[in-house]
Design a protein around this motif. Structure first.
Motif, PDB file in Angstrom:
ATOM      1  N   MET A  14       0.846  -1.191   0.000  1.00 30.79           N
ATOM      2  CA  MET A  14       0.000   0.000   0.000  1.00 30.79           C
ATOM      3  C   MET A  14       0.880   1.239   0.000  1.00 30.79           C
ATOM      4  O   MET A  14       1.824   1.358   0.774  1.00 30.79           O
ATOM      5  N   LEU A  15       0.572   2.183  -0.897  1.00 27.57           N
ATOM      6  CA  LEU A  15       1.289   3.447  -0.936  1.00 27.57           C
ATOM      7  C   LEU A  15       0.686   4.397   0.082  1.00 27.57           C
ATOM      8  O   LEU A  15      -0.540   4.515   0.188  1.00 27.57           O
ATOM      9  N   GLN A  16       1.572   5.071   0.825  1.00 23.33           N
ATOM     10  CA  GLN A  16       1.133   5.999   1.866  1.00 23.33           C
ATOM     11  C   GLN A  16       1.993   7.244   1.814  1.00 23.33           C
ATOM     12  O   GLN A  16       3.157   7.186   1.442  1.00 23.33           O
ATOM     13  N   HIS A  17       1.420   8.357   2.217  1.00 20.03           N
ATOM     14  CA  HIS A  17       2.150   9.622   2.262  1.00 20.03           C
ATOM     15  C   HIS A  17       3.109   9.635   3.439  1.00 20.03           C
ATOM     16  O   HIS A  17       2.759   9.208   4.531  1.00 20.03           O
ATOM     17  N   LYS A  18       4.320  10.145   3.185  1.00 20.71           N
ATOM     18  CA  LYS A  18       5.273  10.344   4.271  1.00 20.71           C
ATOM     19  C   LYS A  18       4.854  11.588   5.043  1.00 20.71           C
ATOM     20  O   LYS A  18       4.491  12.598   4.456  1.00 20.71           O
ATOM     21  N   VAL A  19       4.891  11.507   6.352  1.00 20.17           N
ATOM     22  CA  VAL A  19       4.592  12.652   7.203  1.00 20.17           C
ATOM     23  C   VAL A  19       5.680  12.782   8.261  1.00 20.17           C
ATOM     24  O   VAL A  19       6.275  11.776   8.662  1.00 20.17           O
ATOM     25  N   PRO A  20       5.937  13.995   8.724  1.00 19.46           N
ATOM     26  CA  PRO A  20       6.922  14.157   9.799  1.00 19.46           C
ATOM     27  C   PRO A  20       6.418  13.477  11.077  1.00 19.46           C
ATOM     28  O   PRO A  20       5.238  13.572  11.405  1.00 19.46           O
ATOM     29  N   LEU A  21       7.312  12.798  11.765  1.00 16.33           N
ATOM     30  CA  LEU A  21       6.959  12.106  13.006  1.00 16.33           C
ATOM     31  C   LEU A  21       7.727  12.715  14.174  1.00 16.33           C
ATOM     32  O   LEU A  21       8.903  13.073  14.027  1.00 16.33           O
TER      33      LEU A  21
END
Length: 36
Positions: A14-21
């Motif tokens: 599944m493709l997912q958006h990278k977000v700052p963690l």
């Protein structure tokens, strides 16, 4: 070369958006829960 803003889960693809963690946290796949 541009940086990709998507990451693919290595378990279910599944493709997912990278977000700052925040420091010390991890991201998990929204579909299968595998650690990204």
């Amino acid at each position: 070369m541009t940086e990709s803003r998507l990451v693919a889960c290595h378990a279910c693809d599944m493709l997912q958006h990278k977000v700052p963690l925040p420091p010390g946290t991890v991201a998990n796949c929204a579909r299968c829960g595998t650690r990204l």
